[in-house]
Design an enzyme around this catalytic site. Structure first.
Site, PDB file in Angstrom:
ATOM      1  N   ASP A 241       0.848  -1.195   0.000  1.00  0.00           N
ATOM      2  CA  ASP A 241       0.000   0.000   0.000  1.00  0.00           C
ATOM      3  C   ASP A 241       0.881   1.242   0.000  1.00  0.00           C
ATOM      4  OD1 ASP A 241      -3.281   0.150   0.817  1.00  0.00           O
ATOM      5  OD2 ASP A 241      -2.166   2.051   0.849  1.00  0.00           O
TER       6      ASP A 241
ATOM      7  N   ASN B  24      -5.272  -4.781  -6.835  1.00  0.00           N
ATOM      8  CA  ASN B  24      -6.523  -4.316  -6.223  1.00  0.00           C
ATOM      9  C   ASN B  24      -6.565  -2.800  -6.019  1.00  0.00           C
ATOM     10  OD1 ASN B  24      -8.928  -4.530  -4.170  1.00  0.00           O
ATOM     11  ND2 ASN B  24      -7.253  -3.581  -3.003  1.00  0.00           N
TER      12      ASN B  24
ATOM     13  N   TYR C 274     -13.633   6.953 -13.715  1.00  0.00           N
ATOM     14  CA  TYR C 274     -13.608   5.630 -13.069  1.00  0.00           C
ATOM     15  C   TYR C 274     -14.110   4.499 -13.986  1.00  0.00           C
ATOM     16  CZ  TYR C 274     -14.300   2.128  -9.396  1.00  0.00           C
ATOM     17  OH  TYR C 274     -14.260   0.987  -8.635  1.00  0.00           O
TER      18      TYR C 274
ATOM     19  N   LYS D 268     -12.082   1.193 -15.452  1.00  0.00           N
ATOM     20  CA  LYS D 268     -12.430  -0.179 -15.073  1.00  0.00           C
ATOM     21  C   LYS D 268     -12.763  -1.030 -16.304  1.00  0.00           C
ATOM     22  CE  LYS D 268     -11.585   0.024 -10.711  1.00  0.00           C
ATOM     23  NZ  LYS D 268     -10.536  -0.828 -10.120  1.00  0.00           N
TER      24      LYS D 268
HETATM   25  N1  NAD Z   1     -15.867  -0.684  -2.561  1.00  0.00           N
HETATM   26  C1  NAD Z   1     -16.586  -0.903  -3.651  1.00  0.00           C
HETATM   27  O1  NAD Z   1     -17.820  -0.783  -3.624  1.00  0.00           O
HETATM   28  C2  NAD Z   1     -15.936  -1.321  -4.952  1.00  0.00           C
HETATM   29  C3  NAD Z   1     -16.780  -1.708  -6.013  1.00  0.00           C
HETATM   30  C4  NAD Z   1     -16.210  -2.079  -7.218  1.00  0.00           C
HETATM   31  C5  NAD Z   1     -14.832  -2.111  -7.349  1.00  0.00           C
HETATM   32  N2  NAD Z   1     -14.028  -1.725  -6.300  1.00  0.00           N
HETATM   33  C6  NAD Z   1     -12.587  -1.783  -6.519  1.00  0.00           C
HETATM   34  O2  NAD Z   1     -11.993  -2.556  -5.489  1.00  0.00           O
HETATM   35  C7  NAD Z   1     -10.676  -2.089  -5.235  1.00  0.00           C
HETATM   36  C8  NAD Z   1     -10.508  -1.794  -3.763  1.00  0.00           C
HETATM   37  O3  NAD Z   1     -11.454  -0.798  -3.402  1.00  0.00           O
HETATM   38  P1  NAD Z   1     -11.784  -0.394  -1.881  1.00  0.00           P
HETATM   39  O4  NAD Z   1     -13.214  -0.027  -1.872  1.00  0.00           O
HETATM   40  O5  NAD Z   1     -11.299  -1.440  -0.950  1.00  0.00           O
HETATM   41  O6  NAD Z   1     -10.931   0.955  -1.793  1.00  0.00           O
HETATM   42  P2  NAD Z   1     -10.258   1.699  -0.540  1.00  0.00           P
HETATM   43  O7  NAD Z   1     -10.230   3.136  -0.914  1.00  0.00           O
HETATM   44  O8  NAD Z   1     -10.908   1.318   0.760  1.00  0.00           O
HETATM   45  O9  NAD Z   1      -8.780   1.086  -0.507  1.00  0.00           O
HETATM   46  C9  NAD Z   1      -7.878   1.317  -1.548  1.00  0.00           C
HETATM   47  C10 NAD Z   1      -6.465   1.125  -0.998  1.00  0.00           C
HETATM   48  O10 NAD Z   1      -5.572   1.348  -2.103  1.00  0.00           O
HETATM   49  C11 NAD Z   1      -4.488   2.150  -1.631  1.00  0.00           C
HETATM   50  N3  NAD Z   1      -3.909   2.854  -2.779  1.00  0.00           N
HETATM   51  C12 NAD Z   1      -4.451   3.864  -3.502  1.00  0.00           C
HETATM   52  N4  NAD Z   1      -3.608   4.248  -4.473  1.00  0.00           N
HETATM   53  C13 NAD Z   1      -2.516   3.443  -4.372  1.00  0.00           C
HETATM   54  C14 NAD Z   1      -1.314   3.348  -5.114  1.00  0.00           C
HETATM   55  N5  NAD Z   1      -1.054   4.134  -6.157  1.00  0.00           N
HETATM   56  N6  NAD Z   1      -0.415   2.400  -4.746  1.00  0.00           N
HETATM   57  C15 NAD Z   1      -0.649   1.585  -3.687  1.00  0.00           C
HETATM   58  N7  NAD Z   1      -1.768   1.640  -2.961  1.00  0.00           N
HETATM   59  C16 NAD Z   1      -2.696   2.565  -3.297  1.00  0.00           C
HETATM   60  C17 NAD Z   1      -5.107   3.083  -0.593  1.00  0.00           C
HETATM   61  O11 NAD Z   1      -4.112   3.622   0.278  1.00  0.00           O
HETATM   62  C18 NAD Z   1      -6.089   2.142   0.091  1.00  0.00           C
HETATM   63  O12 NAD Z   1      -5.496   1.460   1.193  1.00  0.00           O
HETATM   64  C19 NAD Z   1     -10.483  -0.866  -6.129  1.00  0.00           C
HETATM   65  O13 NAD Z   1      -9.804  -1.229  -7.319  1.00  0.00           O
HETATM   66  C20 NAD Z   1     -11.902  -0.442  -6.446  1.00  0.00           C
HETATM   67  O14 NAD Z   1     -11.988   0.271  -7.640  1.00  0.00           O
HETATM   68  C21 NAD Z   1     -14.553  -1.339  -5.102  1.00  0.00           C
END
Ligand code: NAD
Length: 257
Positions: free
Chosen positions: A33, A78, A144, A148
């Site tokens: 992270d 992720n 976004y 995706k």
């Molecule tokens: N939560 C949802 O409803 C949802 C739905 C569809 C897809 N997603 C996808 O799931 C994945 C995780 O989402 P989440 O909801 O857990 O997000 P989140 O914001 O809770 O966590 C994302 C993590 O990624 C880290 N991060 C961001 N940029 C970074 C970088 N350049 N290098 C390293 N780390 C980095 C952040 O510090 C954070 O810890 C994402 O790709 C998101 O697009 C989430």
């Protein structure tokens, strides 16, 4: 030991849960992270896990992390971000930031790991986290949805180019997940109730739902699956025609003549 796995963006949300389930399945986990404290917190809870501080978009830093951790058997791309706004108001700064993290990051990390696996003469697996927004754009999603959709196609591109080297590549498209970046949206009880009610299986998804799918695609149980985008959304993307009016029975339509 199931092998080793690096999960990017594993400091919180869905990534943290993937890391927890991976540790439970016996993987040595690299909790990567950009937020070091968060990565250390998650890694500290898990046996055999290490925190890896890196931005997924910085090739030199990613290489340095791989030098320390070693080449993982499974890479989970992720890490992702979102900047909500209508396209007409979307700044180039936000556009570029989202493209950089969501699309360039998986390319940079995937390429680094694939090069090493190929040099080492062994196979591996990559799982990219896409989104149902990559299939059906949602309002005010800015860059976004486009990123995706790009992740889904990048997955297929990786799969055809790296499959001959024994590297399977797939993506998981989460639906509306009650965690991570969706938390501020779902904090509104009305939005929460509507989103839940419009999901065919009548509940929001959890990070655990997504982690289980990611772990399956990364495992040998999915040994013949590559280039696939696995939608894990309780049926949401199938509802696109659900609001279109149509009577239950219409006499005379499609009768044999
Ligand atoms: N939560 C949802 O409803 C949802 C739905 C569809 C897809 N997603 C996808 O799931 C994945 C995780 O989402 P989440 O909801 O857990 O997000 P989140 O914001 O809770 O966590 C994302 C993590 O990624 C880290 N991060 C961001 N940029 C970074 C970088 N350049 N290098 C390293 N780390 C980095 C952040 O510090 C954070 O810890 C994402 O790709 C998101 O697009 C989430």
């Amino acid at each position: 030991m199931a092998g080793s796995m690096i999960v990017t963006g594993a400091g919180r949300g869905i990534g943290a849960e993937i890391a927890r389930q991976a540790a439970g399945d016996g993987y040595r986990v690299g909790v990567l992270d950009i937020d070091t404290d968060a990565a250390e917190r998650v890694a500290g809870e898990l046996p055999e896990a290490v925190a890896l501080e890196a931005s997924t978009t910085d090739s030199d830093v990613v290489e340095a992390v791989l030098d320390v951790f070693g080449t993982p058997d499974v890479l989970v791309n992720n890490a992702g971000i979102v900047r909500f706004s209508p396209l007409l108001d979307h700044s180039e700064t936000d556009w570029r930031a989202v493209v950089e993290v969501n699309l360039t990051g998986p390319f940079v990390c995937g390429r680094a790991v694939a090069r090493r696996l190929i040099t080492e003469g062994r196979g591996g697996t990559i799982v990219n986290v896409s989104s149902i927004n990559g299939i059906a754009p949602g309002p005010n999603s800015g860059a976004y949805s486009a990123t995706k959709a790009g992740v889904i196609q990048l997955t297929r591109q990786m799969a055809i180019e790296w499959g001959p080297a024994g590297i399977r590549v797939n993506s998981v498209a989460p639906g509306i997940i009650d965690d991570g970046m969706s938390a501020p949206i779902l904090a509104d009880p009305e939005v929460r109730a509507t989103r839940s009610a419009r999901t065919p299986i009548q509940r929001l998804g959890t990070a655990a739902d997504i982690a289980r799918a990611v772990l399956w695609l990364g495992s040998d149980d999915a040994g013949y699956v590559s280039g696939h985008n696995l939608v894990v959304d309780g049926g949401v993307v199938s509802t696109v025609l659900a609001g279109m009016p149509r009577p239950q029975h219409i006499d005379g339509v499609s009768d044999a003549r």
